[in-house]
Design an enzyme around this catalytic site. Structure first.
Site, PDB file in Angstrom:
ATOM      1  N   LYS B  45       0.832  -1.196   0.000  1.00  0.00           N
ATOM      2  CA  LYS B  45       0.000   0.000   0.000  1.00  0.00           C
ATOM      3  C   LYS B  45       0.877   1.260   0.000  1.00  0.00           C
ATOM      4  CE  LYS B  45      -3.421   2.819   0.648  1.00  0.00           C
ATOM      5  NZ  LYS B  45      -4.299   3.134  -0.506  1.00  0.00           N
ATOM      6  N   GLY B  72      -7.421   7.720  -1.357  1.00  0.00           N
ATOM      7  CA  GLY B  72      -6.618   8.884  -0.999  1.00  0.00           C
ATOM      8  C   GLY B  72      -5.443   8.581  -0.093  1.00  0.00           C
ATOM      9  N   LEU B  73      -4.764   7.459  -0.394  1.00  0.00           N
ATOM     10  CA  LEU B  73      -3.484   7.142   0.271  1.00  0.00           C
ATOM     11  C   LEU B  73      -3.568   7.021   1.787  1.00  0.00           C
ATOM     12  CD1 LEU B  73      -0.891   9.249  -1.787  1.00  0.00           C
ATOM     13  CD2 LEU B  73      -1.162   6.765  -1.777  1.00  0.00           C
ATOM     14  N   CYS B 129      -1.043   8.975  -8.258  1.00  0.00           N
ATOM     15  CA  CYS B 129      -2.286   8.796  -7.517  1.00  0.00           C
ATOM     16  C   CYS B 129      -3.270   9.897  -7.899  1.00  0.00           C
ATOM     17  CB  CYS B 129      -2.053   8.829  -6.007  1.00  0.00           C
ATOM     18  SG  CYS B 129      -3.616   8.694  -5.094  1.00  0.00           S
ATOM     19  N   LYS B 164       5.951   4.467 -11.071  1.00  0.00           N
ATOM     20  CA  LYS B 164       4.590   4.076 -11.468  1.00  0.00           C
ATOM     21  C   LYS B 164       3.911   5.240 -12.184  1.00  0.00           C
ATOM     22  CE  LYS B 164       0.361   1.929  -9.671  1.00  0.00           C
ATOM     23  NZ  LYS B 164      -0.212   1.184  -8.533  1.00  0.00           N
ATOM     24  N   ILE B 190      -0.501   0.506 -15.747  1.00  0.00           N
ATOM     25  CA  ILE B 190      -0.985   1.853 -15.519  1.00  0.00           C
ATOM     26  C   ILE B 190      -1.600   1.988 -14.120  1.00  0.00           C
ATOM     27  CG2 ILE B 190      -1.456   2.389 -17.945  1.00  0.00           C
ATOM     28  CD1 ILE B 190      -4.434   1.668 -17.441  1.00  0.00           C
ATOM     29  N   GLY B 243      -6.371  -4.080 -15.016  1.00  0.00           N
ATOM     30  CA  GLY B 243      -7.462  -4.921 -15.495  1.00  0.00           C
ATOM     31  C   GLY B 243      -7.159  -6.392 -15.672  1.00  0.00           C
TER      32      GLY B 243
END
Lengths: 257, 303
Positions: B45, B72-73, B129, B164, B190, B243
């Site tokens: 995370k 939101g992290l 993010c 990322k 992605i 996905g």
């Protein structure tokens, strides 16, 4: 905590109101672990996310789980179409339940609408020491009153429109019940405004109160941090807890309403 | 039996299947379903220097073939990540990939510096993010921002760095090239696509944050296309995600040019997805007489 996935044959299915359905599935491994107030995540054909559904009751000997759910959206609508003999893909048992140890003392269970089912197995543990105060929109939406009575609980019923039982809110009945006898603990599940009101009544009288919450959920196991509820730590700091892992049952004093 | 091992910029992975950041916690929960040691790695995370509370709920909305999130992290901060998550994962025996985010370039530099002296195997730098006002995508959406963060973390990192990338840009390959030039060891992509859903009854967005990141099978073709474009542009390895819900999706991603894959939202539909992907991939390699998984990478034959 051990999480299980089972493909569960549907043993019985019954429509109990216009929108509510009562399903019992065979799930021996999950039933063996299940505790009152926990929930399960059920796959709905054609939908990406599982639906979190509270466990209404479980039978460890027969290895069954019972779910009473209401059609709320497309996923639960699909669930209402399953038939006996078909299977459901279920993950469970999940979350922290009511943690009832002995069933001693006088307990009051307050359920609002589809918040009623997760209280049933807990009320059974208290038997005659339980009062079940159950509220619904209207007489036609009433569920599980007979089950609570069969479990030994004294049932007090209310409807918003007065078509069955007391005309008004469950909190009216809760106040009446608290006037008339001792109460050691309150367990509640239902719409948030109802829970907030029940929590306030409990706090005023210094009665321990446990509430079962719901929130839009993804993983159901505590990995994604999606299902947040604002809580207050013992130090007074506000944090988001996860309904799926820290709950769904919280001490009413922890919750920031 | 095909050889599933992958060497990802110096980090040996027992296979190319990684639990994706933000969907897999620190591996603890899914370890209750199957041993996470089965996986090549766990991307943890997103972690920030200090604790973050995250966004108000609702944070989750279902979509056709996917979902939006606006978490939101939310995370306990790097200190607790080091004291609680790393020791647990170290015991499991899978590659530990820390995922970091910050509000400023200096935040990124400091957290990477701190994690450089821990047992993490690799650091994934989240400059993508979509759910926080600061610390996410404002760095990853431009070449200059992405380059600035990459340079800053490169200067202090003793660990391999995986940047990322966000898909919410006009030309993702250009951003990939910029971070490669700035010293990235590999890129992952992605992150989620920015999306929105509205409750037609209340006329309110379902997410309290109004918008959120789209993931799930709905984004797979976008992800495959972007992995392919990036793999054709840069020389560093590409880790593909977006996905993937079944082994066939992972094979597509490898053919498009990914050296390894991350499994994210599909874990919510079926917690055993990573294991099933792994088993399916192994069968596919065996059935097709492919000796090692690396032989698949980038082998798409475009028209």
């Amino acid at each position: 905590m051990k999480y299980l996935q089972e493909i569960c044959p549907i043993l019985s299915k019954r429509q109990v109101t216009e929108l509510a359905f009562d399903i019992t599935v065979s799930a021996p491994q999950m039933a063996a672990l299940a505790k009152t107030g926990q929930f399960a995540q059920i796959t709905c054909d054609g939908f990406f996310l599982r639906r979190p559904i509270s466990i209404c009751d479980f039978d460890k000997e027969k290895g069954t789980l019972r779910f009473v759910f209401e059609v709320r959206g497309e996923g639960t609508e699909w669930m209402s179409t399953v038939k006996e003999g078909e299977t459901l893909d279920i993950i469970g048992p999940l979350g922290r339940g009511f943690e009832i140890v002995s069933g001693e003392g006088q307990a009051v269970f307050v359920g609002g609408g589809i918040g009623t089912p997760p209280l049933l197995s807990g009320a059974s543990m208290y038997g005659k020491n339980a009062t079940a105060i159950l509220g619904f929109r209207t007489a036609k939406a009433v569920i599980l009153t007979e089950d609570f009575a069969a479990a030994g609980a004294k049932v007090m019923l209310s409807t918003d429109d007065g078509t069955a039982g007391h005309c008004g809110l469950v909190c009216d009945l809760l106040l009446e019940r608290l006037e008339n006898g001792p109460c050691d603990v309150i367990y509640a599940c239902g719409p948030k405004p109802m829970l907030k009101a029940v929590a306030a009544i409990a706090a005023e009288r210094d009665i321990p109160c446990k509430v079962s919450l719901e929130e839009r959920m993804a993983c159901g196991v505590g990995a994604c941090v999606g299902c947040a509820v604002k809580t207050r730590t013992p130090k007074g700091e506000e944090r988001y807890a996860q309904v799926c892992k820290n709950g769904p049952v919280f001490d009413a004093k922890e919750v920031v309403w | 039996m095909a050889d599933l091992r992958v060497n990802l910029c110096g980090v040996p992975l027992k296979n190319p299947v990684i639990g994706a950041s933000g969907t897999f916690g620190y591996g603890r929960e899914y370890n209750e379903f199957f041993p996470v040691s089965r996986l090549g790695g766990v991307s943890c995370k997103g972690t920030t220097l200090e604790e973050r509370l995250g966004n108000p709920p609702p944070r989750i909305a279902e979509t056709p073939a996917g979902m939006l999130n606006s978490v939101g992290l939310q995370n306990p901060g790097v200190k607790r990540f080091i004291s609680e998550a790393i020791p647990f994962l170290k015991k499991q025996g899978t590659a530990i990939i820390a995922n970091v985010a910050g509000s400023s370039v200096d935040d990124y530099r400091r957290i990477v510096e701190i994690l450089s002296d821990t047992d993490v195997d690799m650091i994934e730098v989240n400059i993508s993010c979509p759910n926080v006002k600061e610390g996410g995508v404002q760095f990853g959406a431009t070449c200059a921002g992405a380059e600035e963060v990459t340079k800053a973390v490169r200067a202090v990192s003793k660990k391999p760095l995986m940047i990322k990338l966000t898909p919410n840009v006009t030309d993702i390959a250009e951003i990939a090239a910029a971070v490669e030039a700035a010293g990235a060891d590999c890129v992952s992509l992605i992150n989620t696509l920015l999306g929105m859903r509205i409750d037609i009854r209340t006329r309110r967005p379902i997410l309290r944050n109004n918008t959120g990141g789209l993931s799930g099978p709905a984004v797979l073709p976008v992800a495959v296309r972007m992995v392919w474009q990036v793999a054709n542009r840069v020389k560093i390895p590409v880790v593909g995600m977006g996905g993937i819900a079944k082994w066939q999706d992972a094979v597509e991603m490898l053919l498009a040019g990914a050296s390894a894959v991350q499994i994210g939202a599909a874990n919510f539909t079926d917690p055993f997805t990573p294991v099933k992907v792994l088993e399916g991939l192994e069968r596919y390699l065996d059935d097709n007489g492919i000796e090692k998984v690396g032989d698949l990478v980038g082998k798409v034959q475009p028209w």
